[in-house]
Design a protein around this motif. Structure first.
Motif, PDB file in Angstrom:
ATOM      1  N   MET A   1       1.432  -0.966   0.116  1.00  0.00           N
ATOM      2  CA  MET A   1      -0.209   0.240   0.268  1.00  0.00           C
ATOM      3  C   MET A   1       0.957   1.376   0.033  1.00  0.00           C
ATOM      4  O   MET A   1       1.782   1.165   0.472  1.00  0.00           O
ATOM      5  CB  MET A   1      -0.981  -0.164   1.004  1.00  0.00           C
ATOM      6  CG  MET A   1      -2.046   0.926   1.286  1.00  0.00           C
ATOM      7  SD  MET A   1      -3.629   0.890   2.177  1.00  0.00           S
ATOM      8  CE  MET A   1      -2.682   0.390   3.600  1.00  0.00           C
ATOM      9  N   LYS A   2       0.352   2.081  -1.025  1.00  0.00           N
ATOM     10  CA  LYS A   2       1.159   3.282  -0.819  1.00  0.00           C
ATOM     11  C   LYS A   2       0.949   4.645  -0.022  1.00  0.00           C
ATOM     12  O   LYS A   2      -0.583   4.778   0.109  1.00  0.00           O
ATOM     13  CB  LYS A   2       1.453   3.841  -2.720  1.00  0.00           C
ATOM     14  CG  LYS A   2       2.152   2.900  -3.176  1.00  0.00           C
ATOM     15  CD  LYS A   2       2.204   3.374  -4.784  1.00  0.00           C
ATOM     16  CE  LYS A   2       2.236   2.659  -5.707  1.00  0.00           C
ATOM     17  NZ  LYS A   2       2.219   2.845  -6.933  1.00  0.00           N
ATOM     18  N   ASN A   3       1.521   6.008   0.361  1.00  0.00           N
ATOM     19  CA  ASN A   3       0.705   6.392   0.589  1.00  0.00           C
ATOM     20  C   ASN A   3       1.416   7.801  -0.148  1.00  0.00           C
ATOM     21  O   ASN A   3       2.022   7.634  -0.932  1.00  0.00           O
ATOM     22  CB  ASN A   3       1.712   7.145   2.076  1.00  0.00           C
ATOM     23  CG  ASN A   3       1.910   6.275   3.070  1.00  0.00           C
ATOM     24  OD1 ASN A   3       0.718   5.432   3.449  1.00  0.00           O
ATOM     25  ND2 ASN A   3       2.544   5.529   3.973  1.00  0.00           N
ATOM     26  N   LYS A   4       0.779   8.905   0.070  1.00  0.00           N
ATOM     27  CA  LYS A   4       0.175  10.626  -0.432  1.00  0.00           C
ATOM     28  C   LYS A   4       0.677  11.553   0.644  1.00  0.00           C
ATOM     29  O   LYS A   4      -0.320  11.623   1.470  1.00  0.00           O
ATOM     30  CB  LYS A   4      -0.836  10.185  -1.913  1.00  0.00           C
ATOM     31  CG  LYS A   4      -0.570  12.003  -2.600  1.00  0.00           C
ATOM     32  CD  LYS A   4      -2.031  11.770  -2.706  1.00  0.00           C
ATOM     33  CE  LYS A   4      -1.701  12.814  -3.843  1.00  0.00           C
ATOM     34  NZ  LYS A   4      -3.464  12.541  -4.637  1.00  0.00           N
ATOM     35  N   ILE A   5       1.204  12.444   0.507  1.00  0.00           N
ATOM     36  CA  ILE A   5       1.585  13.531   0.797  1.00  0.00           C
ATOM     37  C   ILE A   5       0.442  14.325   0.867  1.00  0.00           C
ATOM     38  O   ILE A   5       0.331  15.208   0.082  1.00  0.00           O
ATOM     39  CB  ILE A   5       2.638  14.640   1.171  1.00  0.00           C
ATOM     40  CG1 ILE A   5       4.227  13.859   1.518  1.00  0.00           C
ATOM     41  CG2 ILE A   5       2.709  15.485   2.102  1.00  0.00           C
ATOM     42  CD1 ILE A   5       4.100  12.926   3.228  1.00  0.00           C
ATOM     43  N   VAL A   6      -0.372  15.183   2.034  1.00  0.00           N
ATOM     44  CA  VAL A   6      -2.112  15.918   1.859  1.00  0.00           C
ATOM     45  C   VAL A   6      -2.025  16.853   2.300  1.00  0.00           C
ATOM     46  O   VAL A   6      -0.445  16.969   3.610  1.00  0.00           O
ATOM     47  CB  VAL A   6      -3.020  15.730   2.195  1.00  0.00           C
ATOM     48  CG1 VAL A   6      -3.273  14.334   0.742  1.00  0.00           C
ATOM     49  CG2 VAL A   6      -3.008  14.142   3.556  1.00  0.00           C
ATOM     50  N   PHE A   7      -1.876  17.735   2.675  1.00  0.00           N
ATOM     51  CA  PHE A   7      -1.865  19.437   3.011  1.00  0.00           C
ATOM     52  C   PHE A   7      -2.620  19.300   4.077  1.00  0.00           C
ATOM     53  O   PHE A   7      -4.254  19.381   3.750  1.00  0.00           O
ATOM     54  CB  PHE A   7      -1.610  20.732   1.830  1.00  0.00           C
ATOM     55  CG  PHE A   7      -0.438  20.184   0.842  1.00  0.00           C
ATOM     56  CD1 PHE A   7       1.019  20.083   2.064  1.00  0.00           C
ATOM     57  CD2 PHE A   7      -0.521  19.717  -0.289  1.00  0.00           C
ATOM     58  CE1 PHE A   7       1.955  20.348   0.626  1.00  0.00           C
ATOM     59  CE2 PHE A   7       0.067  18.780  -0.779  1.00  0.00           C
ATOM     60  CZ  PHE A   7       0.970  18.902  -0.437  1.00  0.00           C
ATOM     61  N   GLN A   8      -2.453  20.073   5.759  1.00  0.00           N
ATOM     62  CA  GLN A   8      -3.449  19.692   6.475  1.00  0.00           C
ATOM     63  C   GLN A   8      -3.875  20.756   6.981  1.00  0.00           C
ATOM     64  O   GLN A   8      -3.506  22.208   7.045  1.00  0.00           O
ATOM     65  CB  GLN A   8      -3.489  18.940   8.209  1.00  0.00           C
ATOM     66  CG  GLN A   8      -2.858  17.611   8.404  1.00  0.00           C
ATOM     67  CD  GLN A   8      -2.784  17.097   9.641  1.00  0.00           C
ATOM     68  OE1 GLN A   8      -1.745  17.489   9.824  1.00  0.00           O
ATOM     69  NE2 GLN A   8      -3.678  16.362  10.098  1.00  0.00           N
ATOM     70  N   THR A  18       1.691  19.236   6.929  1.00  0.00           N
ATOM     71  CA  THR A  18       1.177  17.539   6.643  1.00  0.00           C
ATOM     72  C   THR A  18       1.396  16.462   6.890  1.00  0.00           C
ATOM     73  O   THR A  18       1.205  15.780   8.530  1.00  0.00           O
ATOM     74  CB  THR A  18       3.015  17.986   5.343  1.00  0.00           C
ATOM     75  OG1 THR A  18       3.749  17.440   6.029  1.00  0.00           O
ATOM     76  CG2 THR A  18       3.159  18.483   4.014  1.00  0.00           C
ATOM     77  N   THR A  19       1.005  15.815   6.515  1.00  0.00           N
ATOM     78  CA  THR A  19       0.508  14.553   6.737  1.00  0.00           C
ATOM     79  C   THR A  19       0.148  13.056   5.542  1.00  0.00           C
ATOM     80  O   THR A  19       0.313  14.237   4.909  1.00  0.00           O
ATOM     81  CB  THR A  19      -1.064  14.420   7.546  1.00  0.00           C
ATOM     82  OG1 THR A  19      -1.378  13.188   8.021  1.00  0.00           O
ATOM     83  CG2 THR A  19      -1.752  14.790   6.448  1.00  0.00           C
ATOM     84  N   GLN A  20       0.145  12.200   6.070  1.00  0.00           N
ATOM     85  CA  GLN A  20      -0.197  11.655   4.620  1.00  0.00           C
ATOM     86  C   GLN A  20      -1.306  10.662   4.107  1.00  0.00           C
ATOM     87  O   GLN A  20      -2.501  10.428   5.722  1.00  0.00           O
ATOM     88  CB  GLN A  20       0.901  10.152   5.293  1.00  0.00           C
ATOM     89  CG  GLN A  20       1.684  10.834   4.952  1.00  0.00           C
ATOM     90  CD  GLN A  20       3.247   9.591   5.083  1.00  0.00           C
ATOM     91  OE1 GLN A  20       3.057   8.197   5.229  1.00  0.00           O
ATOM     92  NE2 GLN A  20       3.884   9.528   5.543  1.00  0.00           N
ATOM     93  N   ALA A  21      -1.413  10.780   3.166  1.00  0.00           N
ATOM     94  CA  ALA A  21      -3.518   9.832   3.041  1.00  0.00           C
ATOM     95  C   ALA A  21      -2.750   8.351   2.139  1.00  0.00           C
ATOM     96  O   ALA A  21      -2.053   8.208   1.833  1.00  0.00           O
ATOM     97  CB  ALA A  21      -4.068  10.313   2.563  1.00  0.00           C
TER      98      ALA A  21
END
Length: 97
Positions: A1-8, A18-21
């Protein structure tokens, strides 16, 4: 499973960090975004007196809130309205539609 950086952002839309989705295990390439996050990146840099605020589908730079004197209710309200221009706009419309 992969992760993607997203912005909080917080409840008012102010950028937090930032956090991960996580990628969906059932739909490769689809990411589950945590609450109050977006995949749209805020500006790389901004002036010291501004702060990114997420509004719908984009980031805008607003005046950075200044801590209010806890003993001065007018200063607290002023700081709140500066940090929440949508509320200030509602008040300025005086309840009109």
């Amino acid at each position: 499973m992969k992760n993607k950086i997203v912005f909080q952002y917080d409840r008012a839309g102010h950028y937090i960090g930032t956090t991960q989705a996580d990628e969906s295990p059932l739909e490769p390439g689809v990411y589950h975004l945590p609450a109050n996050t977006t995949a749209i990146a805020p500006p790389d840099t901004w002036p010291d007196d501004k702060w990114p605020r997420f509004v719908g589908k984009r980031w805008e730079l607003i005046q950075k809130p200044v801590p209010a004197n806890d003993n001065d209710p007018v200063a607290k309200l002023s700081a709140f309205l500066a940090a929440n221009p949508d509320v200030a706009e509602l008040i300025s419309n005086k309840g009109g539609v």
